[in-house]
Design a protein around this motif. Structure first.
Motif, PDB file in Angstrom:
ATOM      1  N   ALA A  47      22.703  -7.688  11.162  1.00 59.72           N
ATOM      2  CA  ALA A  47      22.248  -6.789  12.225  1.00 59.72           C
ATOM      3  C   ALA A  47      22.949  -5.445  12.087  1.00 59.72           C
ATOM      4  O   ALA A  47      24.135  -5.386  11.753  1.00 59.72           O
ATOM      5  N   TYR A  48      22.204  -4.392  12.357  1.00 56.94           N
ATOM      6  CA  TYR A  48      22.744  -3.034  12.288  1.00 56.94           C
ATOM      7  C   TYR A  48      22.431  -2.313  13.589  1.00 56.94           C
ATOM      8  O   TYR A  48      21.386  -2.543  14.200  1.00 56.94           O
ATOM      9  N   PRO A  49      23.328  -1.436  14.034  1.00 57.76           N
ATOM     10  CA  PRO A  49      23.079  -0.717  15.288  1.00 57.76           C
ATOM     11  C   PRO A  49      22.111   0.451  15.090  1.00 57.76           C
ATOM     12  O   PRO A  49      22.063   1.051  14.021  1.00 57.76           O
ATOM     13  N   SER A  50      21.363   0.756  16.124  1.00 60.84           N
ATOM     14  CA  SER A  50      20.491   1.924  16.120  1.00 60.84           C
ATOM     15  C   SER A  50      21.366   3.183  16.098  1.00 60.84           C
ATOM     16  O   SER A  50      22.307   3.286  16.883  1.00 60.84           O
ATOM     17  N   PRO A  51      21.075   4.141  15.231  1.00 62.46           N
ATOM     18  CA  PRO A  51      21.866   5.373  15.217  1.00 62.46           C
ATOM     19  C   PRO A  51      21.710   6.181  16.499  1.00 62.46           C
ATOM     20  O   PRO A  51      22.599   6.918  16.875  1.00 62.46           O
ATOM     21  N   THR A  52      20.586   6.048  17.192  1.00 65.11           N
ATOM     22  CA  THR A  52      20.381   6.847  18.392  1.00 65.11           C
ATOM     23  C   THR A  52      20.839   6.160  19.665  1.00 65.11           C
ATOM     24  O   THR A  52      21.316   6.822  20.573  1.00 65.11           O
ATOM     25  N   THR A  53      20.705   4.839  19.763  1.00 63.62           N
ATOM     26  CA  THR A  53      21.082   4.156  21.007  1.00 63.62           C
ATOM     27  C   THR A  53      22.355   3.325  20.874  1.00 63.62           C
ATOM     28  O   THR A  53      22.965   2.971  21.878  1.00 63.62           O
ATOM     29  N   GLY A  54      22.712   2.966  19.641  1.00 62.27           N
ATOM     30  CA  GLY A  54      23.850   2.089  19.429  1.00 62.27           C
ATOM     31  C   GLY A  54      23.508   0.621  19.637  1.00 62.27           C
ATOM     32  O   GLY A  54      24.344  -0.250  19.439  1.00 62.27           O
ATOM     33  N   THR A  55      22.283   0.322  20.036  1.00 61.81           N
ATOM     34  CA  THR A  55      21.850  -1.055  20.284  1.00 61.81           C
ATOM     35  C   THR A  55      21.838  -1.832  18.971  1.00 61.81           C
ATOM     36  O   THR A  55      21.263  -1.382  17.989  1.00 61.81           O
ATOM     37  N   LEU A  56      22.476  -2.983  18.996  1.00 68.72           N
ATOM     38  CA  LEU A  56      22.516  -3.825  17.807  1.00 68.72           C
ATOM     39  C   LEU A  56      21.202  -4.591  17.685  1.00 68.72           C
ATOM     40  O   LEU A  56      20.755  -5.238  18.638  1.00 68.72           O
ATOM     41  N   ALA A  57      20.587  -4.509  16.529  1.00 72.29           N
ATOM     42  CA  ALA A  57      19.331  -5.231  16.293  1.00 72.29           C
ATOM     43  C   ALA A  57      19.596  -6.733  16.317  1.00 72.29           C
ATOM     44  O   ALA A  57      20.656  -7.183  15.885  1.00 72.29           O
ATOM     45  N   PRO A  58      18.634  -7.493  16.803  1.00 72.33           N
ATOM     46  CA  PRO A  58      18.819  -8.953  16.785  1.00 72.33           C
ATOM     47  C   PRO A  58      18.684  -9.478  15.355  1.00 72.33           C
ATOM     48  O   PRO A  58      17.976  -8.904  14.537  1.00 72.33           O
TER      49      PRO A  58
END
Length: 147
Positions: A115-126
């Motif tokens: 999983a990698y975080p979104s560069p814009t939101t920081g949300t970690l992908a499932p």
């Protein structure tokens, strides 16, 4: 060139880059810059100044192409320059995410299972339920719902 001249008189724009890290974000900011120029919202620098800028960026090619992390840094710097020039809002500096992703690609068979975080939101992908090599059905339902 236009009409046999050696110059397009600042009427020709190039949008793109080879070996992108930022891809669509980069194209978006380049397009905003060009649109602002076409609309007359920005003054396009004189040809000599444009050539100096091109020479500055292409002059870093040997160093940048020798190391992927330098390439990521160079593209980040360029992207942030476009963002500053255009006044476009958003968080676009994804150097840390791309560097971490590049390191994880060493294990090419398994990097897509992380999983990698979104560069814009920081949300970690499932993380998907099925390991990538075992996921033979790539339809939307399978991908989104993890069937």
């Amino acid at each position: 060139m236009s009409e046999g001249k050696r110059s397009a008189d600042n009427r020709l724009y190039y949008i793109g880059m080879q070996d992108q890290w930022y891809t669509f974000t980069l194209f978006q900011l380049q397009a905003v810059w060009v649109a602002q120029a076409i609309k007359g919202l920005r003054v396009v620098p004189p040809v000599a100044e444009c050539h100096e800028e091109i020479t500055k960026w292409t002059g870093t090619n040997p160093e940048v192409t020798s190391c992927p992390y330098k390439a990521i840094r160079s593209q980040t710097d360029y992207l942030l320059r476009l963002q500053s020039d255009t006044g476009f809002k958003g968080e676009f500096d994804a150097y840390e995410q791309f560097a971490a992703w590049k390191k994880s690609k060493v294990d090419i068979a398994n990097y897509r299972n992380k999983a990698y975080p979104s560069p814009t939101t920081g949300t970690l992908a499932p993380i998907h339920k099925t390991p990538w090599f075992q996921l033979m059905n790539d339809d939307v339902d399978t991908y989104i719902n993890g069937a």
